[in-house]
Design a protein around this motif. Sequence first.
Motif, PDB file in Angstrom:
ATOM      1  N   VAL A   1     -46.465  17.049  20.999  1.00 59.97           N
ATOM      2  CA  VAL A   1     -46.082  18.285  20.325  1.00 59.97           C
ATOM      3  C   VAL A   1     -46.049  19.407  21.353  1.00 59.97           C
ATOM      4  CG1 VAL A   1     -46.729  19.976  18.571  1.00 59.97           C
ATOM      5  CG2 VAL A   1     -47.101  17.549  18.139  1.00 59.97           C
ATOM      6  N   GLU A   2     -44.915  20.104  21.437  1.00 58.76           N
ATOM      7  CA  GLU A   2     -44.784  21.258  22.322  1.00 58.76           C
ATOM      8  C   GLU A   2     -45.279  20.983  23.736  1.00 58.76           C
ATOM      9  OE1 GLU A   2     -43.510  24.559  21.755  1.00 58.76           O
ATOM     10  OE2 GLU A   2     -42.644  23.568  20.012  1.00 58.76           O
ATOM     11  N   GLY A   3     -44.958  19.819  24.281  1.00 52.95           N
ATOM     12  CA  GLY A   3     -45.297  19.513  25.661  1.00 52.95           C
ATOM     13  C   GLY A   3     -46.736  19.085  25.905  1.00 52.95           C
TER      14      GLY A   3
ATOM     15  N   HIS B   1     -34.245  11.938  10.655  1.00 57.04           N
ATOM     16  CA  HIS B   1     -35.538  12.398  10.169  1.00 57.04           C
ATOM     17  C   HIS B   1     -35.335  13.300   8.957  1.00 57.04           C
ATOM     18  CE1 HIS B   1     -34.819  16.287  12.133  1.00 57.04           C
ATOM     19  NE2 HIS B   1     -35.837  16.748  11.436  1.00 57.04           N
ATOM     20  N   THR B   2     -36.359  13.336   8.123  1.00 62.79           N
ATOM     21  CA  THR B   2     -36.378  14.238   6.976  1.00 62.79           C
ATOM     22  C   THR B   2     -37.751  14.892   6.948  1.00 62.79           C
ATOM     23  OG1 THR B   2     -37.187  12.526   5.469  1.00 62.79           O
ATOM     24  CG2 THR B   2     -34.794  12.820   5.597  1.00 62.79           C
ATOM     25  N   GLN B   3     -37.811  16.048   6.334  1.00 62.85           N
ATOM     26  CA  GLN B   3     -39.092  16.713   6.194  1.00 62.85           C
ATOM     27  C   GLN B   3     -39.058  17.669   5.023  1.00 62.85           C
ATOM     28  OE1 GLN B   3     -40.066  19.876   9.183  1.00 62.85           O
ATOM     29  NE2 GLN B   3     -38.231  19.098  10.195  1.00 62.85           N
TER      30      GLN B   3
ATOM     31  N   GLY C   1     -36.485   5.925  14.156  1.00 64.86           N
ATOM     32  CA  GLY C   1     -35.987   5.795  15.518  1.00 64.86           C
ATOM     33  C   GLY C   1     -36.746   6.651  16.508  1.00 64.86           C
ATOM     34  N   ALA C   2     -37.156   6.047  17.602  1.00 64.46           N
ATOM     35  CA  ALA C   2     -37.874   6.753  18.650  1.00 64.46           C
ATOM     36  C   ALA C   2     -36.891   7.405  19.616  1.00 64.46           C
ATOM     37  CB  ALA C   2     -38.776   5.776  19.396  1.00 64.46           C
ATOM     38  N   GLY C   3     -37.430   8.187  20.538  1.00 57.79           N
ATOM     39  CA  GLY C   3     -36.607   8.803  21.564  1.00 57.79           C
ATOM     40  C   GLY C   3     -35.927  10.071  21.107  1.00 57.79           C
ATOM     41  N   GLN C   4     -36.460  10.704  20.090  1.00 50.93           N
ATOM     42  CA  GLN C   4     -35.849  11.942  19.614  1.00 50.93           C
ATOM     43  C   GLN C   4     -36.888  13.046  19.521  1.00 50.93           C
ATOM     44  OE1 GLN C   4     -34.492  11.830  15.453  1.00 50.93           O
ATOM     45  NE2 GLN C   4     -35.465   9.832  15.283  1.00 50.93           N
ATOM     46  N   THR C   5     -36.419  14.249  19.654  1.00 53.86           N
ATOM     47  CA  THR C   5     -37.257  15.423  19.478  1.00 53.86           C
ATOM     48  C   THR C   5     -36.803  16.111  18.207  1.00 53.86           C
ATOM     49  OG1 THR C   5     -37.554  15.686  21.858  1.00 53.86           O
ATOM     50  CG2 THR C   5     -38.018  17.601  20.487  1.00 53.86           C
ATOM     51  N   ILE C   6     -37.744  16.346  17.310  1.00 57.71           N
ATOM     52  CA  ILE C   6     -37.421  17.005  16.052  1.00 57.71           C
ATOM     53  C   ILE C   6     -38.165  18.326  15.999  1.00 57.71           C
ATOM     54  CG2 ILE C   6     -36.986  14.829  14.851  1.00 57.71           C
ATOM     55  CD1 ILE C   6     -39.739  15.165  13.524  1.00 57.71           C
TER      56      ILE C   6
ATOM     57  N   ASP D   1     -41.575  21.762  18.482  1.00 62.15           N
ATOM     58  CA  ASP D   1     -40.936  20.516  18.904  1.00 62.15           C
ATOM     59  C   ASP D   1     -41.924  19.359  18.876  1.00 62.15           C
ATOM     60  OD1 ASP D   1     -38.471  21.685  19.337  1.00 62.15           O
ATOM     61  OD2 ASP D   1     -38.853  22.070  21.464  1.00 62.15           O
ATOM     62  N   VAL D   2     -41.562  18.307  18.158  1.00 60.58           N
ATOM     63  CA  VAL D   2     -42.344  17.075  18.108  1.00 60.58           C
ATOM     64  C   VAL D   2     -41.455  15.985  18.693  1.00 60.58           C
ATOM     65  CG1 VAL D   2     -43.528  15.397  16.642  1.00 60.58           C
ATOM     66  CG2 VAL D   2     -43.593  17.843  16.053  1.00 60.58           C
ATOM     67  N   ARG D   3     -41.915  15.384  19.775  1.00 57.54           N
ATOM     68  CA  ARG D   3     -41.132  14.335  20.434  1.00 57.54           C
ATOM     69  C   ARG D   3     -41.712  12.970  20.084  1.00 57.54           C
ATOM     70  NH1 ARG D   3     -38.712  14.110  26.470  1.00 57.54           N
ATOM     71  NH2 ARG D   3     -37.627  12.170  26.119  1.00 57.54           N
ATOM     72  N   ILE D   4     -40.884  12.133  19.483  1.00 60.40           N
ATOM     73  CA  ILE D   4     -41.270  10.773  19.124  1.00 60.40           C
ATOM     74  C   ILE D   4     -40.858   9.878  20.285  1.00 60.40           C
ATOM     75  CG2 ILE D   4     -41.094   8.919  17.415  1.00 60.40           C
ATOM     76  CD1 ILE D   4     -42.218  11.625  16.336  1.00 60.40           C
TER      77      ILE D   4
END
Length: 104
Positions: free
Chosen positions: A66-68, A25-27, A40-45, A51-54
């Motif tokens: 986002v954040e649970g 990921h980039t931002q 790619g899915a299955g990651q938390t950035i 925390d944003v979980r894809i």
Amino acid sequence: MKRNAPTLTALCLAAALPLTACQSHTQSCFNGTCHVTVKGAGQTIEVNDYDVRIREIGPDTVRLQVEGTPTVTLRTGSRTPLGPLTIQVTSIEENTVKFDAFFR
């Protein structure tokens, strides 16, 4: 057969590499908005300390949280508040999603 620690470490890293090679990921953030690209899915950035979980990237949707918060499904162009952020999906192509995160 005993193996020394460096050999075992190298084997473990080689086994883990295929699991992470397709995720990235980039931002870039400015003035309360972050432009984010996730491959790619299955990651938390982490987006500006949140925390944003894809969870899943489909052909025309992304499932994230986002954040649970509860997981939501978004299409390109959709915008929704999630916890401390508002997420707007700007594009979805193959296994890559681009979105803007606005801080509320």
